[in-house]
Design a protein around this motif. Structure first.
Motif: not given
Length: 463
Positions: A111, A200, A203, A215, A219, A452
């Motif tokens: 991130v 990823h 996330n 967020y 993303a 984030f």
């Protein structure tokens, strides 16, 4: 360790030569704070002699690689993420807990890399964070007074005379626990666990949680970037492995001295207990043992700076620890407090810019924001942590300097030690799963949420 590097046996380290020992031991003539009163000094000396002969935990070539990467941070071309336990424990050095901490740092790094559009240097407060400074030498419970708990490398947490008596044999257990932790980190960061696409996907799952919807947009942006890389033919085999460096507070002087070796390539001393070591707020006396000793080793060195730090203090630390003004050598880790950082930090940044030095500036938004609840829990409010981070970035934008990194106490587990965040942990909720033996840590979800939020600040700074 920097586990992407195969060790060249010709770059090994050897025992200190006699002519180098005198300078390395100059610290013994200086005031030395926060050291345990070993009840049997002869036993402590025997442990130190044993540690002088054990293999190094890290190697000089790896330390040099970290210093080179930190030099890019000093030039404003990279960002540092340093995270891990407040105080590692021997019992907590399990495969699951180590994996979860590494996973959390990797997730945060992805991130931050996107938010900063810069490489992220990844360092764990791991494989050596076994000793802790304390505000008092003793602790009293129900009329019984015993030595304070100083970390598993010194004594035990259990409140008994046997447990709390400092035991130098624990330094040996600390060494072996650090070695096994580094081996496991190597496996995780080199064996596919660090694959960018997998990290990823973790996330993405976090952002899809309704509590974290704010967020989701970021993303999705990262998701599009990863898909573009795939379509463009990026070699994801090269993105399955990452550099991961070990760091801890250089507190226990007998251990750090015993782990120092002379590099056979250069004849210079390296502290082989970790790649990066920092000097705490309580031990950064200009004439003290810690500053003297770490001025003599080649490792990159950090120094914690609290809100009372003066420009003169900072300049003198630079002169002692980085006299040659080597980019990547010196890092200042600020721990000012959310209500203080906007006033205390800019004068230091401005003075550093007017000097020839290029220290890295990292924010530690944890230690200046501690509180104790009415029920006796040491905790931190997530909002205060975030506010100090914002103040750190605001101070750098005001002065025009580079915000170099983030230093946080965190765990990959779902503990309840810090209040707030999207999980809305309140004072009563702290009792659910409070596991830290020293200071409260951000849990897995809070750590990702902070990354984030920091990415948003990095994007503003870059614009």
């Amino acid at each position: 360790m920097n586990v992407s590097t195969m060790i060249d046996p010709t770059e090994a380290v050897v025992e200190p030569r006699p002519e180098t020992i005198e300078g390395l031991d100059n610290w013994r003539t200086r005031p030395t704070k926060q050291q345990p009163p070993w009840p049997d000094q002869a036993a402590a000396d025997a442990v130190s002699e044993h540690l002088l002969r054990v293999p190094p935990l890290v190697f000089a070539g790896e330390v040099d690689q970290l210093r080179n990467q930190l030099a890019t941070v000093a030039r404003g071309e990279a960002f540092v993420l340093q995270g891990g336990d407040c105080a590692e424990t021997f019992a907590g050095a399990t495969a699951d807990q180590i994996r979860n901490r590494v996973k959390t740092i990797l997730q945060m790094a992805v991130v931050l890399t996107y938010g900063a559009s810069l490489p992220v240097v990844k360092m764990g407060r791991m494989a050596g964070q076994f000793a802790k400074p304390r505000s008092s030498d003793e602790e009293t419970r129900d009329g019984v007074t015993l030595p304070a708990y100083r970390g598993d490398m010194v004594n035990g947490y259990e409140f008994t005379e046997e447990s709390r008596t400092p035991n130098p044999e624990r330094m040996l257990e600390g060494y072996h626990t650090a070695a096994s932790t580094l081996n496991l980190i190597r496996a995780f960061t080199q064996g596919g666990f660090a694959d960018l696409r997998m990290v990823h996907s973790w996330n993405r799952g976090f952002a899809e949680n309704p509590a974290n919807r704010r967020y989701e947009g970021l993303a999705r942006e990262i998701d599009r970037a990863v898909k573009f890389m795939e379509a463009a033919g990026a070699n994801f085999d090269e993105l399955k492995r990452v550099d991961f460096f070990a760091s801890h507070e250089g507190l226990l002087m007998e251990y750090e001295r015993a782990m120092t070796r002379i590099d056979s390539r250069t004849g210079l001393p390296y502290d082989t207990s970790a790649h990066f070591l920092w000097i705490g707020e309580r031990t950064r006396d200009l004439d003290g043992a810690h500053v003297d000793f770490f001025s003599r080793v080649q490792n990159p060195i950090g120094v914690k700076l609290g809100p009372s730090t003066t420009v003169d203090d900072m300049n003198r630390l630079i002169d002692i620890l980085d006299p040659d003004r080597v980019p990547g050598r010196l890092t200042f880790i600020t721990r000012m407090g959310a209500g203080t950082i906007r006033d205390a930090l800019p004068p230091l940044l401005d003075a550093a810019q007017r000097s020839e030095a290029t220290p890295i500036w990292i924010t530690d938004p944890m230690h200046g924001n501690g509180i104790t609840t009415q029920t006796g829990f040491k905790t931190r409010r997530f909002d205060d942590v975030v506010d100090e981070v914002k103040g750190f970035f605001e101070a750098h934008r005001e002065v025009g300097s580079h915000p170099g990194g983030l230093h946080v106490e965190l765990t990959g587990d779902d503990v309840t030690e810090c209040m707030g965040g999207t999980q809305r942990i309140d004072e009563l909720g702290l009792e659910t799963r409070y596991e830290s033996l020293c200071d409260p840590r951000l849990n897995h979800q809070q750590s990702l949420e902070l990354s984030f939020l920091v990415a948003e600040e990095l994007a503003v700074t870059a614009s």
